[in-house]
Design a protein around this motif. Structure first.
Motif, PDB file in Angstrom:
ATOM      1  N   UNK A   1       0.837  -1.205   0.000  1.00  0.00           N
ATOM      2  CA  UNK A   1       0.000   0.000   0.000  1.00  0.00           C
ATOM      3  C   UNK A   1       0.868   1.248   0.000  1.00  0.00           C
ATOM      4  N   UNK A   2       1.977   1.189   0.730  1.00  0.00           N
ATOM      5  CA  UNK A   2       2.888   2.337   0.801  1.00  0.00           C
ATOM      6  C   UNK A   2       3.531   2.609  -0.558  1.00  0.00           C
ATOM      7  N   UNK A   3       3.923   1.542  -1.263  1.00  0.00           N
ATOM      8  CA  UNK A   3       4.493   1.701  -2.607  1.00  0.00           C
ATOM      9  C   UNK A   3       3.475   2.387  -3.525  1.00  0.00           C
ATOM     10  N   UNK A   4       2.226   1.896  -3.498  1.00  0.00           N
ATOM     11  CA  UNK A   4       1.163   2.454  -4.341  1.00  0.00           C
ATOM     12  C   UNK A   4       0.963   3.935  -4.057  1.00  0.00           C
ATOM     13  N   UNK A   5       0.796   4.269  -2.776  1.00  0.00           N
ATOM     14  CA  UNK A   5       0.406   5.639  -2.435  1.00  0.00           C
ATOM     15  C   UNK A   5       1.551   6.622  -2.603  1.00  0.00           C
ATOM     16  N   UNK A   6       2.802   6.187  -2.317  1.00  0.00           N
ATOM     17  CA  UNK A   6       3.903   7.153  -2.440  1.00  0.00           C
ATOM     18  C   UNK A   6       4.236   7.468  -3.897  1.00  0.00           C
ATOM     19  N   UNK A   7       4.123   6.480  -4.785  1.00  0.00           N
ATOM     20  CA  UNK A   7       4.392   6.753  -6.200  1.00  0.00           C
ATOM     21  C   UNK A   7       3.226   7.510  -6.839  1.00  0.00           C
ATOM     22  N   UNK A   8       2.008   7.228  -6.368  1.00  0.00           N
ATOM     23  CA  UNK A   8       0.841   7.969  -6.878  1.00  0.00           C
ATOM     24  C   UNK A   8       0.930   9.440  -6.474  1.00  0.00           C
ATOM     25  N   UNK A   9       1.258   9.707  -5.212  1.00  0.00           N
ATOM     26  CA  UNK A   9       1.395  11.075  -4.728  1.00  0.00           C
ATOM     27  C   UNK A   9       2.525  11.792  -5.467  1.00  0.00           C
TER      28      UNK A   9
ATOM     29  N   UNK B   1       8.788  12.444 -17.486  1.00  0.00           N
ATOM     30  CA  UNK B   1       9.077  11.015 -17.426  1.00  0.00           C
ATOM     31  C   UNK B   1       8.789  10.440 -16.035  1.00  0.00           C
ATOM     32  N   UNK B   2       9.255  11.122 -14.985  1.00  0.00           N
ATOM     33  CA  UNK B   2       9.062  10.629 -13.610  1.00  0.00           C
ATOM     34  C   UNK B   2       7.593  10.659 -13.236  1.00  0.00           C
ATOM     35  N   UNK B   3       6.904  11.751 -13.551  1.00  0.00           N
ATOM     36  CA  UNK B   3       5.495  11.899 -13.191  1.00  0.00           C
ATOM     37  C   UNK B   3       4.624  10.815 -13.820  1.00  0.00           C
ATOM     38  N   UNK B   4       4.716  10.685 -15.133  1.00  0.00           N
ATOM     39  CA  UNK B   4       3.837   9.751 -15.845  1.00  0.00           C
ATOM     40  C   UNK B   4       4.181   8.296 -15.560  1.00  0.00           C
ATOM     41  N   UNK B   5       5.469   7.976 -15.462  1.00  0.00           N
ATOM     42  CA  UNK B   5       5.852   6.583 -15.168  1.00  0.00           C
ATOM     43  C   UNK B   5       5.460   6.203 -13.745  1.00  0.00           C
ATOM     44  N   UNK B   6       5.543   7.166 -12.803  1.00  0.00           N
ATOM     45  CA  UNK B   6       5.155   6.895 -11.411  1.00  0.00           C
ATOM     46  C   UNK B   6       3.652   6.648 -11.294  1.00  0.00           C
ATOM     47  N   UNK B   7       2.858   7.468 -11.989  1.00  0.00           N
ATOM     48  CA  UNK B   7       1.393   7.307 -11.945  1.00  0.00           C
ATOM     49  C   UNK B   7       0.986   5.969 -12.551  1.00  0.00           C
TER      50      UNK B   7
END
Length: 294
Positions: A37-45, A180-186
């Motif tokens: 859950x932490x991986x999901x939420x931190x990369x989404x944020x 690149x970072x924004x879109x790949x993270x989302x």
């Protein structure tokens, strides 16, 4: 030229300092939120926080670019970070930390294959001293042990992060690192949703108690630090830049001493000395014949 390189080293310094806070901050969230859950939420944020700048840039993004971002997001967020968390849960956290911190070995390999960067004698010495150093810093004996699967997953995490670093450098010449970072993270965060559903975990779980720490991991670590990392690799060679990752366990240890009150051993200090020696050797450049004559 010198100023540009100094800028690259400055970006690397910021990156390693921030990346080194991951273990300290994450350890304080144990019991509050599941690692996946932490991986999901931190990369989404992290991805969403950068999105306004992406929109403002109005860069032309082709279908090929979107496919690349999707691959990059899955490679880092799902495969690398997911494998790391599984390696920690199945074996020793110290072993997993050693393996992920050894990713410069794979960066050198992929840089040679994809970027045609030379493998120098200094980089080989740096890798050997770096591995000895981080092993001395991190590895602790005791009960419990590693499994074949935990070791395999730790290597997968390290290998895929090394590949992510090289691919990120390749693409950064054509498109901004923020985009690149924004879109790949989302995209990477979205791709972890099936895993969360399979594990029976709530997708949008956000504990109030750890709000500011999770926001830090999302905005600063998964957003800002990834940008400084890619910007550093744009200036420096991928293989040379990644070697600074050997410093991560040393910096994390110092932060743990300062903020968590942990004690530092003679073995840890010796490990730090090995790492520092390796980094210095890697960045050492022999003076040219012309310079020595002048």
């Amino acid at each position: 030229m010198v100023d540009t390189k100094l800028k690259g080293y400055f970006y690397l310094g910021i990156t390693i300092l921030i990346f080194s806070t991951l273990e300290v901050v994450s350890s304080s969230l144990k019991g509050l939120i599941h690692p996946t859950q932490l991986i999901f939420i931190r990369f989404l944020i992290g991805g969403l926080a950068l999105l306004p700048w992406v929109i403002a840039k109005k860069e032309k993004i082709s279908v090929k670019d979107w496919m690349f971002f999707a691959g990059l997001g899955i490679l880092n967020t799902v495969i690398s970070m997911g494998s790391l968390q599984l390696a920690i849960s199945m074996g020793k956290a110290s072993t997993a930390a050693i393996l992920i911190s050894s990713n410069p070995i794979f960066v050198v390999m992929f840089s040679y294959l994809l970027l045609k960067e030379k493998i120098t004698k200094n980089s080989i010495i740096c890798m050997i001293l770096g591995i000895i150093g981080i092993t001395l810093i991190i590895y602790k004996g005791g009960s419990g042990g590693d499994t074949a699967m935990s070791l395999f997953l730790g290597i997968v995490a390290s290998l895929t992060f090394g590949l992510y670093s090289v691919l990120g450098k390749m693409k950064a010449d054509n498109i901004s690192s923020i985009t690149m970072i924004s879109l790949s993270a989302i995209i990477g965060a979205i791709c972890t949703i099936p895993l969360l559903l399979y594990m029976g975990l709530p997708v949008l779980y956000f504990p109030r108690e750890g709000f500011f720490r999770i926001m830090y991991l999302g905005l600063i670590l998964s957003g800002f630090a990834y940008i400084t990392f890619i910007e550093a690799l744009k200036i420096l060679s991928a293989s040379k830049g990644s070697m600074v990752f050997f410093l991560k366990p040393a910096v994390a240890t110092v932060l743990a001493v300062i903020f968590l009150g942990e004690k530092i051993s003679a073995k840890t200090i010796l490990g730090m000395a090995f790492v520092a020696a390796g980094i210095l050797i890697n960045f050492y450049k022999k003076p040219s014949a012309d310079a020595s004559k002048s």
